[in-house]
Each structure stands twice: as C-alpha cells, then as structure tokens.
Design a protein around this motif. Structure first.
Motif, PDB file in Angstrom:
ATOM      1  N   THR A   1       0.832  -1.214   0.000  1.00  0.00           N
ATOM      2  CA  THR A   1       0.000   0.000   0.000  1.00  0.00           C
ATOM      3  C   THR A   1       0.861   1.255   0.000  1.00  0.00           C
TER       4      THR A   1
ATOM      5  N   ARG B   1      -6.524   9.011  -6.181  1.00  0.00           N
ATOM      6  CA  ARG B   1      -7.725   9.338  -5.408  1.00  0.00           C
ATOM      7  C   ARG B   1      -7.544  10.600  -4.572  1.00  0.00           C
TER       8      ARG B   1
ATOM      9  N   GLU C   1      -7.282   3.224  10.182  1.00  0.00           N
ATOM     10  CA  GLU C   1      -7.183   4.669  10.034  1.00  0.00           C
ATOM     11  C   GLU C   1      -5.943   5.242  10.710  1.00  0.00           C
TER      12      GLU C   1
ATOM     13  N   LEU D   1      -8.977   1.807   3.643  1.00  0.00           N
ATOM     14  CA  LEU D   1      -9.817   0.988   4.525  1.00  0.00           C
ATOM     15  C   LEU D   1     -10.249  -0.293   3.819  1.00  0.00           C
ATOM     16  N   SER D   2     -10.541  -0.196   2.513  1.00  0.00           N
ATOM     17  CA  SER D   2     -10.960  -1.392   1.767  1.00  0.00           C
ATOM     18  C   SER D   2      -9.848  -2.423   1.666  1.00  0.00           C
ATOM     19  N   LEU D   3      -8.607  -1.967   1.820  1.00  0.00           N
ATOM     20  CA  LEU D   3      -7.457  -2.874   1.785  1.00  0.00           C
ATOM     21  C   LEU D   3      -7.081  -3.366   3.179  1.00  0.00           C
ATOM     22  N   GLY D   4      -7.842  -2.968   4.183  1.00  0.00           N
ATOM     23  CA  GLY D   4      -7.573  -3.425   5.539  1.00  0.00           C
ATOM     24  C   GLY D   4      -6.593  -2.582   6.317  1.00  0.00           C
TER      25      GLY D   4
ATOM     26  N   GLN E   1     -10.990   5.848   2.042  1.00  0.00           N
ATOM     27  CA  GLN E   1     -11.900   4.723   1.819  1.00  0.00           C
ATOM     28  C   GLN E   1     -11.190   3.584   1.084  1.00  0.00           C
ATOM     29  N   TYR E   2     -10.310   3.939   0.158  1.00  0.00           N
ATOM     30  CA  TYR E   2      -9.543   2.922  -0.557  1.00  0.00           C
ATOM     31  C   TYR E   2      -8.636   2.152   0.401  1.00  0.00           C
TER      32      TYR E   2
END
Length: 888
Positions: free
Chosen positions: A628, A710, A692, A686-689, A683-684
C-alpha cells in the motif's frame, strides 16, 4: 563567430592548479562584451553556457550575445548536482527504477539508467508532529516515522546500494535546505575531468520549491519538480527561457526589534506586486551588505512566495565568514574567494550591475509583522492582525456556525490551536532562535504559561540548533512553555502537524469554529497546516512564542498585554523582547565552527531503526503488488517510442473535470496532509484493511499511484465551481449530471473515451513543487489545463507529464466565461503546438450551440519542451533517448 577554448585559464590556489572557463578572457575576445556590468546571476549562467558550449557556430553566437547583454531566447542549463527531499525523491527514484525495468524489457542495459550528475537525498518530509509538548516527543515521533515508512526507507536503502552518483542521509538529520546551506553546498566546486582538475560554480536544481534558500550563500539553485529533475539526473539539460534579472536594492538597516522574518514577509509583500514568474531577483545595496548569510538565505527561501525563480545574493566577505563559521575547510574558502574574484563574481561594495528593473526596499521602514490568514504575501503590522481575522471571519458567510458554546467548551473563533516554531530557515537562523529562547526565558521568569489547548512544537532545521540552544540553557525555557523538540524535519511547515486533542477536534467540528495556527514557516495556504485550521499566520520564532502565550490572534501584540505576571501586573511583548546586544552576545558565544563540525561529522551515522532495515538484492527492484506504499509507477507502461504529431492540434468535445478560481495551489491539487478516513484515498485504504491510525499522509503514500490518484483535487478546501457552495474533491459528471468524487468522474470519462480538461483562474499551481499535482492530473486522464496564469514549476511539471498547459489570452478571465460545467469544449491550434503558438477554445452550450471562441496561448516554453510533450512526457522522452543510444 565561433569561439575556441582559448577562453580557458588556470587558477593557482594553495599550491593547486585549477582549470576554469574565464569570463575575463571571454570579455576580451567578444567585441562589445560587457560582462562586468551583467548581473551576477547572468554571469553564472554565462559561465555554464561557455563551459558546455558545443563546436557549432550557433552555440558560440549565443554565448557572445549573452556576453554583450543581449536578449536571447531559449538556453540549456546543466546543473552540477540535484538535491531532493524524500517526499519527491522517493517518487523520482521509483520512476528511475521503473525505467530500468522498461529498459530490461526492451533488451537494453539497466546500468544506462543511473544519475549522470551527483544526487543527494535528505529524508526530512515524512516525520509528523504526532507527539508534542513532552520530553520524549522527538523519540516517539521518529519511532512512528519508521513504523509508517519502513517500506519507503527500505526502497531508499536499495536505491543507495544500486544507483551510482547517489548519496543518502537517513532521517533525523535536519531539513534539506538547511543541510544544503550549512554542509553540502560549496560556492565553488572542483572536480577531476579526465586528467584535469577543474573549478566551476556550484549550481543545482532541487526538488523542493524552497531550494533558493541556498542563494543566500551565492549558489545558483532553484526548485523544479522531480519530473524535470529526473531528466537532469539522466544527463538532459534544463531547458529554459533566458531569464530577466530584477535587482532588489536594500537600503538602510533593520531597526531594533525587527527580525529577518519581518524583512522577508515585507519583501514578499512588496515583490509580489510585480510579475516575477520566470525571473531572477538579485539583492544588492548597502542594506544588503549589512545582512548575514542566514538572513540572506531566508530571503532566498521565500522566492516562491514572491513569485521568482531565485532570490540571489552574490558572494562577498559575509559569505566567507559564514563558510568559516559553519566549519568549511580553509581550502574551500580560499578557492571560493580566489575563483569569484578572478571570474568577476565577487560583489564590490557600492557597485551594482545593470538590471532589467530595480525595486527598492527600505529596511529601516520595516516593522514587526505577521502574514495571513491564508497567503504568505498578505503581510500585516502586528496591530492589524486582529482586524484581518475579523475580516476573514466575516467573509465566511457560507460556513454557518454550529452548536452554541457551553460551559464545557474551551475554544472560540480566532483561538490558536497550533503554535509551531517550525523548520525552513527560520529555525536555523541563530539570531531568530536565540531571540525565541530569550523571549521564552523572560516569559518563564514572569510566570507566564501556554494554555494546554495550544499544540506547541519546535522542529529545528538543523541539529546544530538543538546543540546551541541546549548549550546556552535556552532550551530549558522553551521546554517549560511546551516547545520541546519534536523532530528534525519539515513537520508542521509541510502539513505534518499531526492531530489535535480529540476533544478539541470534536468541538471544532461541532461548533464549526474558525481556529488558527501560527508558525514560523513560509506557507499558510488554507487547509495546509491542519484540515480543521481555517486560518494561519506566519511570524518569526520569537513572535510564535508570544502568540502561543496569548492564545489567540485577536490580539494586538504590539500594544495589548499578553498575560499577567505572578503579581497580577500585565505583561507586554516589550517586557519580554530581548535587547539586540544580548542576542548578538549569546550568538557569538554559542554558535561556533566547532559546533558545526561536531554535528556534521556524524551526518553519515545511522540510528538503530535505519540499521534494522534489510536491503533487497538485485539491480531490478522487486515490487510487491500487495504493497500500500510502493507500487511500480505506471507512467512507462504504455510507452511505445511513438511521438505525437504536434503540427496540428485539435481536441474535440472535451468535458471539464473541474472549473476553479484563482490561487489554486499544489496543496489544493495534491494535498500533503494526513489522509482523512472519509476521503476517496481513505476509503480505498480501509478497503485494503489499513486501519485509520496507519493511513500516514499523502506525502508518505506518494509511492502508491492508486492512493495518489484518489487524492488528486481532494483537498477538503478546494471549491469546484461546477458545484457552487460545496468544498472538497467532488464534481459533476456530464451529461448524466451525477455528483461524484473526482476520480470516479474521471474514470467514467476515460471509459467513455471523452477528453477531459481543467479550467482555472490566475496563479494556477502556486506553492510546493509537488510532482503529484501533475502526475495525478495525468493519471486522471486530463489532457489540457487552461488557466489565466501558471506558477512556473507546476507548468513545467504538467509538460513533463505530457499534459498541455494553455493560457487564456490577456483580457480573458474564467469568471467572465459564465461556465457551469455543462458545456462541451473544442480546442484548436491550426498551426500546431510550439512556443508562443496561438489557438482558441470553442465553448458549446448543452443544447449544441456554439457560445463563444476564446483565444489561447500555448505554454510550451522551449523547443525541447515541445519535444518532451510530443513524446508523452519526460520519462518516455528519456527512455527513447536511452534506447536509441544503445540501439535497443
């Protein structure tokens, strides 16, 4: 007429002989030459042209024309080195690494992708002021820095092991500009070329807009984007229009109580009145001669804020004093002075060159100042600060107040929640830092304290600062007020202010408060310092201490009491301000060459965190597709070697992705702050785990194009005129009319095969030299940006990414076009794209009727820029050159 190498000469210094290209010999050989009357900036550029002059007649004629002081067109400048912070250095090295992979895939030699000139990278932009106001804040911040950036730093260690001509400085050493000023720069360099020892001016391009800090030491350097710097590293010259040099004559002396920060804020205000884009400013005059190199460096540091490429100070005895004070060798000092005198690059008292224009600033009329609430050029006398905030508050009619205050609430509009003595040159100017320490000492003695609602921090630009503050005992007083050292990096100045106390953040949101920050940095653009801080003021370090004690900007620091002493008597700023003689005495006692030598002798040492990072093996970096933080950049994925035909340019039925107003900064286009959870990038992640509390910042995630795409146009304060009354990264997709996030609309347009443009007002792209402001624009699929005017670096970055910058012709303004975003746009340049080309924008209404045609100017500035644009950007342009050179 052709010139031969008879212009070369030999300089003997301390028993060594140095060959150099002699401007005196050039002056003797060119009829009508007037080199001794040219600005010093022009003389350095002339030396560079002469030293790299080809054998052709046109090159010689260009050199001769410059020597005569004539206006010439494009030139190609070869910097001696490239300087980078990690924020833009990681993406650049990732691009070069991707280029290595592309060369391998096309059957070439990856060793061809190596810096051709020295490159130095200082890791200074990733540390965040997460912790502050405690003795262990610096330690905790650097621990978190490594935790969040381990992948990036592992990649940098790999790059250091695999790229030639590349030197790396691990975290915690200081900021890039101060290390350059105090350690890396040598006004005159020497190098063995073949079997000959050559001497030549130190010149550089830096991948941060405040690179002109080094101009204070008589070194030519300015900020470029990493895109342009990447070309320089690969051996390409910097293509530029030959600049006008504007003289800034400083007269008189600064009065007691007036600091160099007050000087630079005043200079920024004054110089911003002139159009200095693409121009060089050169300081001179009796007032200039009174300034120390740290003061001059602060003037250079603010060059982007007053709009110029540079704010140059020529070499003189003050520069030699600084070289000695900072522990440079006597060999370097002697060579610098001998070379400068031989080359007519030594400033003579009372003698000024001939400038294109002269602007005078009277130092004795400058008063204590702050700048705000949103722009560094908006300088204010201290008594005018409260009124400026009231005006700002009144202008925010769209921000309706939230919940009413209760007994539990602690904040009011105008309250200071961040007070940061932050990096850049302010925190490494000894007179400023010692003054701040003395103000703190006097405040502690009077019994004053800083309210806990104020997040206080000190992030020095140099470890030398901490050494002399500790040695003097002044750090104890700063600690007592909460200004403990939080780290050695950009931190709050670059948007890394970290969170506020959770209860304060909740109150600010609930009541929609307009709280403020004060910082000793150089930028206060809206939304930059902290997402919840609506206004920010720039001021000197000692004034930051005073404002922190006051707790609000709705105070006249010059006349109102800051607080009460233990006996109840009012305490004023005048009671706390130190005598100039005391500042000078303490400076002479504690700021010594021995201290600089001691601190900089350990520059290559690393800490246990750095040592624990394992370096991957192999010449081709093994990208982790699940990362990431670091992904292989996509900018060469579709490189075929083909070039665009720019003999005619037509873009039909394009849609506007955004319509923007004036003063859109690169922070608006590509924020560097913490990533909000409700943002597209958040949000992207978070979608990858990714939780925050491990999002890091946009700066930290610059190696991941999926995050950065993004984050493009995602600043929470950006205002898109396609959605009046809203803020943030949203737009309307046309013709559906759907409101969506920027990257979602862009993806729809790309899927539909619809060209996209961005339309903006004046000063588009001012601010940091943020590569991702251009890279993100490119990835979204934007083909052209149309603006009333462009900031220099961002315009160049757009070209470097294959995005066409176009300018509305004079007299045409975005606000007068009455655009809603529902229109379709055609762009036509019938004679093709080239520097100075004129075309037009045709606007068609939603019902298909042409509304108007608006003339456009092509903002490709040089022939080489046109070639770079045609190739699709500087990376495919450089790749084509490498493959052609190796026959691959």
């Amino acid at each position: 007429m052709p010139l031969d190498r008879t212009t070369d000469a030999v300089l003997s210094v301390n028993g060594k002989s140095y060959r150099y290209t002699s401007l005196k010999h050039l002056q003797d050989s060119v009829p009508g030459a007037r080199i001794d009357r040219l600005p010093f900036v022009t003389r350095i550029l002339l030396e560079n042209l002469l030293r790299h002059m080809g054998e052709d007649t046109s090159s010689a004629e260009l050199v001769a024309a410059v020597a005569r002081g004539e206006n010439v067109g494009d030139i190609e400048f070869f910097p001696a080195r490239v300087l980078m912070p990690d924020s833009s250095g990681v993406p650049l090295l990732a691009d070069l690494t991707a280029m290595r992979a592309a060369v391998i895939e096309r059957g070439g030699d990856p060793k061809q992708v190596n810096p051709k000139i020295p490159a130095e990278l200082i890791i200074d932009h990733s540390v965040v002021t997460q912790y502050a106001g405690t003795a262990d804040a610096a330690r905790r911040n650097i621990e978190l820095e490594y935790e969040l950036n381990a992948e990036r730093y592992t990649f940098l260690k790999w790059a250091e092991a695999n790229f030639n001509n590349f030197r790396l400085f691990s975290p915690g050493k200081g900021i890039v500009h101060q290390i350059n000023l105090e350690y890396l720069a040598r006004p005159v360099r020497s190098d063995m070329i073949g079997d000959t020892l050559w001497a030549f001016p130190d010149t550089l391009v830096g991948m941060d807009s405040h690179t002109p800090t080094i101009n204070g030491l008589g070194v030519m350097g300015w900020g470029v984007g990493g895109i342009e710097a990447g070309g320089a590293l690969l051996g390409l010259p910097i293509s530029m229009a030959f600049p006008d040099v504007i003289g800034c004559r400083l007269t008189g002396r600064l009065q007691p109580g007036v600091t160099s920060t007050d000087l630079v804020l005043s200079a920024t205000e004054r110089l911003r009145e002139y159009d200095l884009v693409g121009k060089m400013v050169e300081f001179h005059g009796d007032g200039f001669e009174s300034l120390s190199v740290p003061d001059r460096a602060t003037l250079g540091n603010m060059a982007p804020e007053y709009g110029a490429n540079m704010g140059f100070s020529p070499l003189d005895s003050k520069a030699m004093d600084f070289l000695r004070q900072t522990g440079r060798s006597e060999v370097d000092v002697a060579l610098t002075e001998a070379y400068a005198r031989a080359q007519m690059m030594w400033a003579v008292s009372g003698v000024s060159p001939d400038y294109a224009k002269v602007i005078t600033i009277e130092l004795d009329k400058i008063r204590p100042s702050a700048a705000g609430p949103r722009r560094p050029q908006d300088r204010l006398d201290l008594p005018d600060v409260p009124g400026s905030f009231d005006d700002f508050l009144a202008s925010r009619t769209e921000d309706k107040p939230g919940a009413e205050a209760t007994d539990k609430d602690t904040l009011a509009d105008g309250d200071i929640v961040i007070a940061a003595i932050t990096s850049c040159t302010n925190t490494s100017n000894p007179s400023l830092m010692i003054a701040a320490g003395l103000v703190a000492r006097n405040a502690v003695a009077a019994g004053l304290r800083v309210d806990p609602k104020v997040k206080t921090s000190l992030s020095p630009g140099s470890r030398v600062v901490s050494a002399y503050l500790k040695k003097s005992g002044l750090q104890d007083a700063l600690d007592h007020l909460g200004f403990q050292v939080t780290g050695f990096g950009c931190m709050t100045c670059g948007g890394g202010s970290g969170p506020l106390a959770s209860e304060l953040e909740e109150e600010i949101r609930a009541r929609k408060l307009k709280v403020t920050a004060v910082l000793s940095g150089n930028r206060n653009f809206e939304g930059r310092t902290h997402p919840l801080v609506r206004a920010a003021y720039l001021a000197s370090p000692p004034l930051i201490v005073a404002y922190a004690l006051a707790g609000t900007v709705r105070i006249d620091l010059a006349n109102d009491p800051i607080g009460e002493a233990v006996d109840g008597t009012p305490v004023y700023l005048a009671d706390l301000w130190p005598d100039p003689a005391e500042i000078e005495r303490v400076t002479q006692e504690i700021v010594t060459a021995a201290e600089f030598r001691e601190q900089y002798s350990r520059m290559q040492e690393s800490d246990e965190f750095w040592d624990a990072l394992t370096v991957p093996e192999g010449e081709d970096f093994d990208w982790n597709p699940e990362s990431t933080y670091l992904l292989r950049p996509p900018f060469l994925d579709d490189a075929t070697g083909d070039v665009r035909d720019v003999s005619v340019f037509r873009l039909e039925q394009a849609r506007s992705l955004l319509i923007l107003g004036d003063d859109i900064t690169t922070d608006h286009i590509s924020p560097g702050s913490a990533i909000p959870a409700d943002s597209a990038a958040g949000q992207y992640l978070l979608s990858l785990g990714v939780p925050e509390n491990r999002f890091s910042s946009y700066i930290g995630r610059r190696g991941n194009h999926n995050v950065m795409m993004r984050g493009t146009f995602a600043n929470i304060r950006i205002r898109n005129r396609m959605l009046p009354g809203t803020e943030g990264g949203v737009t309307r997709h046309i013709p559906s009319g759907d409101t969506c996030k920027i990257h979602e609309a862009a993806a729809k347009y790309q899927a539909e095969g619809v060209p996209q443009i961005v339309i903006a007002g004046k000063n588009y792209g001012n601010g940091s030299s943020r590569d991702w402001a251009a890279k993100g624009t490119r990835i979204l699929g934007v083909q052209c940006v149309i603006a009333e005017s462009f900031e220099r670096i961002h315009r160049s970055n757009l070209v470097g990414m294959g995005v066409l910058p176009l300018q509305l012709a004079e007299g045409h303004h975005v606000e007068h076009l009455d655009l809603t975003g529902d229109e379709a746009f055609d762009i036509m340049f019938e004679d093709g794209l080239f520097p100075g080309a004129v075309g037009y924008l045709q606007i068609t209404s939603p019902d298909g009727e042409p509304v108007r045609q608006v003339p456009l100017l092509c903002r490709l500035e040089t022939a080489r820029e046109t070639q770079i644009y045609a190739a699709g950007g500087i990376l495919p342009y450089a790749l084509n050159g490498i493959l052609q050179a190796t026959g691959s």
